[in-house]
Design a protein around this motif. Structure first.
Motif: not given
Length: 280
Positions: A1-12, A267-280
């Motif tokens: 799991m990635i905390d919210t701030l670094p998660f947002v930072a990497v996406l930006i 794009g759909v699969l990558a979005f699912a991966g993003i969600i999995a990393i965030r909540i994992g």
């Protein structure tokens, strides 16, 4: 799991990375624009390094090693582009980086992702491989180019892991990032001059645009290197590679490049991966 701030930072960071690459790609000489941007990043990093100071001595072997590995990665990437299409080789390279960074993070940093995080890395890498498959279906492929792309991916995983270790040993995230940018600028400048002998004329033609793009690229890198200093490297690397999908979106909406069902599915699969990393 990635905390919210670094998660947002990497996406930006990924969005910024995609935007400056799309702007470079839209020019008549994208290779020169990228080189000018790398050199420009080194120039604007000089005041930053003077302010924050260099990283600790323990970080320098990793910093220097990462720069050398990165240089080899660039060479193999250029060889891949000569023997196969960009649409095939670039997604292979970007997909390979998080997949290969995953075992390196486990071996060198003891970073074992949770099942959801592991699944997220695999889903994002699989999404990028789907993009390569779409290019392959279009008939633009050559085995030698694919092999060069895989070697470049190995190098990418190497310097990604080296930077993750180096920045954690450096004692200063900003100092490490600025020192690395300066080192990369020197290497790219020397390579350009050695291979072509026209470094100064190239900078005269593209220096202004390269400098403006370097502001975007350095913003992207600073966000990423800060996040990777406190986040499992494989998860951060996988999130960063979503920049490929953002770049495709930018190319579609701003450069009017066509996209197909494989791009949408990726794009759909990558979005699912993003969600999995965030909540994992």
């Amino acid at each position: 799991m990635i905390d919210t701030l670094p998660f947002v930072a990497v996406l930006i960071s990924a969005i910024l990375h995609a935007s400056w690459n799309a702007l470079a790609r839209g020019s008549s000489e994208p290779g020169d624009i990228v080189a000018a941007a790398v050199i420009g990043a080194g120039i604007i990093s000089l005041p930053g390094l003077a302010w924050f100071g260099p990283p600790a001595a323990a970080a320098w072997p990793w910093l220097m090693g990462g720069m050398v590995i990165n240089t080899f990665g660039i060479r193999f990437a250029m060889a891949a582009y000569r023997h196969a299409s960009f649409g095939l080789t670039y997604p292979i390279m970007r997909a390979g980086i998080p997949l290969m960074t995953l075992p390196l993070g486990i071996l060198l940093l003891g970073e074992w992702p949770r099942p959801a995080g592991f699944a997220g890395v695999v889903m994002i890498a699989s999404a990028l491989i789907m993009l390569a498959f779409a290019a392959h279906r279009a008939g633009r492929t050559e085995l030698r180019g694919v092999l060069f792309a895989l070697v470049s991916a190995v190098a990418g995983a190497g310097y990604t892991t080296a930077d993750a270790i180096g920045v954690r040993l450096g004692g200063t995230v900003m100092g490490y990032a600025f020192a690395l940018a300066i080192g990369n600028a020197i290497l790219i400048g020397l390579l350009t001059q050695w291979e072509r002998g026209d470094l100064v004329p190239m900078l005269r033609r593209h220096g202004a645009k390269g400098l403006s793009l370097s502001l975007i690229s350095m913003s992207s890198f600073l966000l990423y290197i800060w996040a990777v200093s406190i986040t499992p490297v494989a998860l951060a690397a996988a999130l960063r590679e979503t920049s490929v999908l953002f770049a495709i979106a930018f190319a579609h909406f701003f450069l009017r490049e066509a996209i197909g069902r494989f791009h949408i599915a990726a794009g759909v699969l990558a979005f699912a991966g993003i969600i999995a990393i965030r909540i994992g």
